[in-house]
Design an enzyme around this catalytic site. Sequence first.
Site, PDB file in Angstrom:
ATOM      1  N   VAL A 128       0.874  -1.171   0.000  1.00  0.00           N
ATOM      2  CA  VAL A 128       0.000   0.000   0.000  1.00  0.00           C
ATOM      3  C   VAL A 128       0.909   1.218   0.000  1.00  0.00           C
ATOM      4  O   VAL A 128       1.866   1.303   0.787  1.00  0.00           O
ATOM      5  CB  VAL A 128      -0.935   0.011   1.227  1.00  0.00           C
ATOM      6  CG1 VAL A 128      -1.740   1.302   1.283  1.00  0.00           C
ATOM      7  CG2 VAL A 128      -1.856  -1.201   1.204  1.00  0.00           C
ATOM      8  N   GLY A 182      -3.034   3.072   6.516  1.00  0.00           N
ATOM      9  CA  GLY A 182      -3.923   3.345   7.640  1.00  0.00           C
ATOM     10  C   GLY A 182      -5.378   3.500   7.253  1.00  0.00           C
ATOM     11  O   GLY A 182      -6.196   3.921   8.063  1.00  0.00           O
ATOM     12  N   GLY A 209      -7.131   0.884   5.632  1.00  0.00           N
ATOM     13  CA  GLY A 209      -7.741  -0.426   5.440  1.00  0.00           C
ATOM     14  C   GLY A 209      -7.600  -0.967   4.028  1.00  0.00           C
ATOM     15  O   GLY A 209      -8.257  -1.944   3.673  1.00  0.00           O
ATOM     16  N   ILE A 210      -6.738  -0.369   3.219  1.00  0.00           N
ATOM     17  CA  ILE A 210      -6.598  -0.788   1.829  1.00  0.00           C
ATOM     18  C   ILE A 210      -5.948  -2.164   1.720  1.00  0.00           C
ATOM     19  O   ILE A 210      -6.383  -3.000   0.926  1.00  0.00           O
ATOM     20  CB  ILE A 210      -5.826   0.286   1.026  1.00  0.00           C
ATOM     21  CG1 ILE A 210      -6.692   1.552   0.927  1.00  0.00           C
ATOM     22  CG2 ILE A 210      -5.431  -0.232  -0.347  1.00  0.00           C
ATOM     23  CD1 ILE A 210      -5.995   2.751   0.336  1.00  0.00           C
ATOM     24  N   GLY A 211      -4.940  -2.412   2.519  1.00  0.00           N
ATOM     25  CA  GLY A 211      -4.310  -3.737   2.505  1.00  0.00           C
ATOM     26  C   GLY A 211      -5.305  -4.832   2.850  1.00  0.00           C
ATOM     27  O   GLY A 211      -5.343  -5.885   2.208  1.00  0.00           O
ATOM     28  N   ASN A 247      10.062  -7.548   9.002  1.00  0.00           N
ATOM     29  CA  ASN A 247       8.900  -6.702   8.742  1.00  0.00           C
ATOM     30  C   ASN A 247       7.805  -7.004   9.771  1.00  0.00           C
ATOM     31  O   ASN A 247       6.800  -7.640   9.481  1.00  0.00           O
ATOM     32  CB  ASN A 247       8.392  -6.914   7.314  1.00  0.00           C
ATOM     33  CG  ASN A 247       7.420  -5.837   6.882  1.00  0.00           C
ATOM     34  OD1 ASN A 247       6.887  -5.106   7.706  1.00  0.00           O
ATOM     35  ND2 ASN A 247       7.173  -5.771   5.585  1.00  0.00           N
ATOM     36  N   TYR A 299      -0.878  -9.391   9.100  1.00  0.00           N
ATOM     37  CA  TYR A 299      -1.369 -10.702   8.669  1.00  0.00           C
ATOM     38  C   TYR A 299      -1.961 -11.491   9.843  1.00  0.00           C
ATOM     39  O   TYR A 299      -2.984 -12.158   9.696  1.00  0.00           O
ATOM     40  CB  TYR A 299      -0.267 -11.498   7.983  1.00  0.00           C
ATOM     41  CG  TYR A 299       0.133 -10.901   6.657  1.00  0.00           C
ATOM     42  CD1 TYR A 299      -0.800 -10.717   5.647  1.00  0.00           C
ATOM     43  CD2 TYR A 299       1.438 -10.497   6.421  1.00  0.00           C
ATOM     44  CE1 TYR A 299      -0.448 -10.158   4.436  1.00  0.00           C
ATOM     45  CE2 TYR A 299       1.806  -9.940   5.209  1.00  0.00           C
ATOM     46  CZ  TYR A 299       0.858  -9.766   4.218  1.00  0.00           C
ATOM     47  OH  TYR A 299       1.206  -9.213   3.018  1.00  0.00           O
TER      48      TYR A 299
END
Length: 168
Positions: free
Chosen positions: A92, A98, A100-102, A129, A136
Amino acid sequence: MKPSADVTIRFAEAGDVDEIHRGLLTLATHVGDVRKIKSTPADLLAHGFGDDRAFECLLAESGGEIAGMCLFFRSFSTWFGRPGLYVQDLVVDDAHRGRGIGEKLMRRAAAIAKSRGWIYIRLAVDHENHTAMAFYERLGFIHRYDDLIYGLYGEAFDALAREEGETR
């Protein structure tokens, strides 16, 4: 920050290869490994949009610009005896984090997999990471401690392939 309501998700098209490549560079920059990116937009065009597609890609758009992407391909589990989806890259753009796109991208990828009769999603995360790991895990992914990913690249790959060719 704008809510994610103005975000649309669509499949990438051949004309999007420059944006996809930019997303890969963004991800590589985020994990500190830009030097590892060897692909070019021409590679993405040849392998993602021809007759024998190696991958598919979802793009998130917001305000007329690409806000994120999820590049994936079909996988197969011999243990389950069923296909699944492997997420190779999820990114993203920093300006859209921040929102919510992912999560939207991952939910769409999961819905696509389910609609195709696939039964799982797998992915790998850079070992440093921690933000991605937490993301996830929040979505329900688990870290499989019994799996380790190995790779064979460059000269080692060439040597192994050459050895097979020499035994014929």
